[in-house]
Design a protein around this motif. Structure first.
Motif, mmCIF file in Angstrom:
data_model
loop_
_atom_site.group_PDB
_atom_site.id
_atom_site.type_symbol
_atom_site.label_atom_id
_atom_site.label_comp_id
_atom_site.label_asym_id
_atom_site.label_seq_id
_atom_site.Cartn_x
_atom_site.Cartn_y
_atom_site.Cartn_z
ATOM 1 N N UNK A 39 -5.643 40.723 40.983
ATOM 2 C CA UNK A 39 -4.489 40.705 41.029
ATOM 3 C C UNK A 39 -3.496 41.242 42.067
ATOM 4 N N UNK A 44 -0.458 39.970 39.980
ATOM 5 C CA UNK A 44 -0.467 40.288 38.301
ATOM 6 C C UNK A 44 -0.660 41.394 38.285
ATOM 7 N N UNK A 61 -2.281 31.628 56.927
ATOM 8 C CA UNK A 61 -3.165 30.664 57.407
ATOM 9 C C UNK A 61 -3.769 30.197 58.715
ATOM 10 N N UNK A 79 -4.460 25.220 49.350
ATOM 11 C CA UNK A 79 -3.630 24.258 48.545
ATOM 12 C C UNK A 79 -3.818 25.178 46.880
ATOM 13 N N UNK A 80 -4.721 25.448 46.547
ATOM 14 C CA UNK A 80 -3.814 25.464 45.462
ATOM 15 C C UNK A 80 -3.589 27.205 44.660
ATOM 16 N N UNK A 82 -1.517 28.120 46.984
ATOM 17 C CA UNK A 82 0.024 26.982 47.312
ATOM 18 C C UNK A 82 0.405 26.622 46.229
ATOM 19 N N UNK A 83 0.301 25.991 45.141
ATOM 20 C CA UNK A 83 0.394 25.300 44.216
ATOM 21 C C UNK A 83 0.398 26.595 43.324
ATOM 22 N N UNK A 86 3.784 28.411 44.712
ATOM 23 C CA UNK A 86 5.208 28.005 43.882
ATOM 24 C C UNK A 86 5.516 28.015 42.188
ATOM 25 N N UNK A 87 4.444 28.496 41.284
ATOM 26 C CA UNK A 87 4.921 28.378 40.257
ATOM 27 C C UNK A 87 5.820 29.595 39.995
ATOM 28 N N UNK A 88 5.063 30.235 40.352
ATOM 29 C CA UNK A 88 5.495 32.328 40.292
ATOM 30 C C UNK A 88 6.624 32.351 41.193
ATOM 31 N N UNK A 89 7.389 31.534 42.758
ATOM 32 C CA UNK A 89 8.674 31.545 43.611
ATOM 33 C C UNK A 89 10.005 30.573 43.304
ATOM 34 N N UNK A 90 9.124 29.540 42.102
ATOM 35 C CA UNK A 90 10.250 29.063 42.086
ATOM 36 C C UNK A 90 10.986 29.366 39.985
ATOM 37 N N UNK A 94 7.800 36.325 40.922
ATOM 38 C CA UNK A 94 6.970 37.175 42.179
ATOM 39 C C UNK A 94 7.266 36.015 43.628
ATOM 40 N N UNK A 95 6.436 36.929 44.406
ATOM 41 C CA UNK A 95 6.452 36.392 45.532
ATOM 42 C C UNK A 95 5.657 37.076 46.839
ATOM 43 N N UNK B 61 15.810 27.335 46.969
ATOM 44 C CA UNK B 61 16.336 28.507 46.832
ATOM 45 C C UNK B 61 16.237 29.957 47.762
ATOM 46 N N UNK B 75 19.097 28.765 42.746
ATOM 47 C CA UNK B 75 18.069 26.938 43.009
ATOM 48 C C UNK B 75 18.844 26.610 43.160
ATOM 49 N N UNK B 123 4.797 19.624 43.510
ATOM 50 C CA UNK B 123 3.392 20.452 44.226
ATOM 51 C C UNK B 123 3.204 21.228 43.230
#
Lengths: 135, 377
Positions: A39, A44, A61, A79-80, A82-83, A86-90, A94-95, B61, B75, B123
């Motif tokens: 978490x 989370x 990395x 890769x998972x 990072x994906x 990217x859901x949270x950042x964009x 979250x960061x 962004x 963004x 992505x």
């Protein structure tokens, strides 16, 4: 006899080098479970069991312990992850944890910050930090 | 007006950010090339001529932490199908109320579907595009306020987003607006499985992009059939969206399914039911997948049926105009997608997807092939 012990210590320390140690500041008395780590490092949760703020620190990395931590603790490939981030950042939710260059940088940051939690190769552990669990 | 000032507020937050504020800049981009496989076919903006712009996009962004639990995010995105003209896709301020509650205000993405908030961030998922016929409301953004809350409930990670606001702009049927948009999405996940439910409603008004439909409304009103016109037009009519979804991600097997239903009372808007299922399997850096989408839009003959005796009067053109306009909303289509994602770089994925869509009302089939790269930075 002493030689045998020396050999045993050598073998053991060699054996644990591939392991990773999750470390906190020596002043931090919290117990940290694998779920808690998940978490904290997936954004989370942001505090320890006692309610104090937790600041997770990632290795950058390419560091050996980073790959181990991602696959053993977070159960995801890089890769998972990072994906996932990217859901949270964009979406402004979250960061990702701050990334540190190497074990020494994580250790120094954790030794200096009672809120920090990080992970390093077990072989890099010394008295400036406290190990809460290993993988 | 409120909406415009909210965006201005968010953007001004970026400008007044103190010099010491921590600023993060991230971005994502997709470069896609595609074409349909037959000369007269069109799908998702592609034709039989190879096209590099249609689904390509770039976004930057900027997030600035203002301290005191306040941050501001903007963004900027340029889409190839809009000549890469830059616009604010998101612009909002965030207040971190406590450890697990965040309040956002400004221009936000409506969280209708499981992937809708990051549907532009290719992505972040395996497909070449989100299931388009299921994610087909025709608009994405809401201007307003949202509460984002995470909890742990009975061992499940719970994520709740509640939103209030409105929308003013293009929709699938023409320029319009949504007033009093309100609702919530709730997701529960645990280990390798997750569930999701969403409900939203709003009052919808619009001017049809189809001028024939507007002319019909004018003629109906002029000839004393205002009641029929009201059953067709969008004039603060209540629209509801309901969606559910579930997914598993276990031992490299990823399965996702979603269903949604959209209705707008007292309008010609068909009762729309859309759903899809997708199965993917991770083989190291290569993830092949297959998905199927169902689009079922039932038109509303009950709108014009009470007027069918007009068919044998001089006003027959009005009646048949109403029939044609209402029936134009009927749709029944099945879409099959087969493709793969290849993570060839630590920040970029190559994707290849074949899509075959069958229009079951016209009995036609269109094939589309798209290849491209999605990246984040």
């Amino acid at each position: 006899m002493i030689q045998k012990i020396a050999l045993l210590v050598f073998v053991l320390s060699f054996g644990v080098q591939a392991d990773i140690a999750v470390i906190v500041n020596p002043a931090n008395a919290n117990v940290v479970s694998a779920d808690d780590l998940n978490r904290l490092f997936l954004g989370r949760a942001s505090s320890f069991a006692d309610g104090t703020k937790a600041t997770p620190l990632n290795l950058s990395e390419g560091q050996v312990a980073r790959d181990e931590f991602d696959s053993k603790v977070l159960n995801r490939s890089s890769a998972q992850l990072k994906a996932y981030w990217s859901k949270l950042v964009f979406t402004g939710k979250g960061t990702p944890p701050k990334e540190m260059a190497d074990d020494a940088a994580v250790k120094a940051a954790v030794a200096a910050d009672p809120n920090a939690i990080g992970y390093i190769s077990s072989g890099s552990v010394d008295g400036t930090v406290k190990v809460v669990t290993t993988f | 007006m409120l909406k415009k000032s909210l965006i201005a507020f968010a953007v001004s937050g970026l400008l007044i950010a103190p010099a010491h504020a921590e600023v993060q800049i991230n971005g994502f981009a997709s470069i896609k090339a595609g074409m349909t496989l037959d000369s007269d076919d069109e799908l998702y903006g592609y034709t039989n001529d190879l096209d590099f712009k249609n689904e390509s996009l770039m976004a930057l962004q900027v997030r600035s932490d203002l301290g005191e639990k306040l941050s501001v995010t903007a963004q900027l995105m340029g889409r190839g199908n809009n000549d890469f003209d830059i616009g604010f896709e998101w612009a909002f301020i965030t207040y971190q109320l406590n450890d697990n509650t965040m309040i956002n205000a400004g221009r936000l993405r409506g969280p209708f579907y499981k992937y809708s908030e990051y549907k532009d961030v290719g992505y972040a998922y395996d497909w070449s595009r989100v299931p388009r016929s299921v994610y087909g409301l025709g608009f994405d953004n809401i201007e307003g306020i949202s509460v984002y809350r995470t909890d742990i409930i009975a061992g499940f990670d719970s994520t709740l987003i509640a939103m209030y606001g409105g929308y003013d702009g293009t929709t699938g049927l023409g320029d319009g607006q949504l007033d009093g948009f309100v609702g919530a999405s709730w997701e529960l996940s645990r280990d390798w499985y997750n569930f999701r439910i969403a409900y939203y409603n709003a009052d919808a008004s619009l001017t049809f992009a189809n001028q024939d439909a507007n002319n019909l409304l004018g003629a109906l009103n002029a000839n004393g059939f205002a009641a029929l016109a009201e059953e067709i037009d969008f004039d603060k009519d209540k629209g509801t969206f309901f969606g559910i979804g579930a997914g598993i991600d276990r031992e490299n097997l990823v399965i996702v399914a979603e269903y949604n239903r959209t209705e707008v009372d007292n309008t010609l808007f068909a009762n729309r039911e859309n759903y899809f299922i997708s199965v993917a399997y991770r083989l190291g850096s290569i993830t092949p997948y297959i998905s199927h989408e169902w689009e079922r839009h039932d038109s509303k003959p009950e709108i014009y049926q009470p007027y069918q005796n007009l068919a044998s009067t001089p006003l027959a053109p009005l009646y048949f105009g109403a029939v044609a306009t209402v029936e134009s909303q009927a749709k029944e289509a099945d879409t099959l997608n087969i493709g793969l994602r290849y993570d060839f770089h630590s920040s970029a994925a190559f994707k290849l997807q074949y899509t075959s869509q069958k229009n079951k009302l016209l009995d036609t089939r269109v094939g589309l092939l798209v290849a491209g790269v999605d990246l984040v930075f």
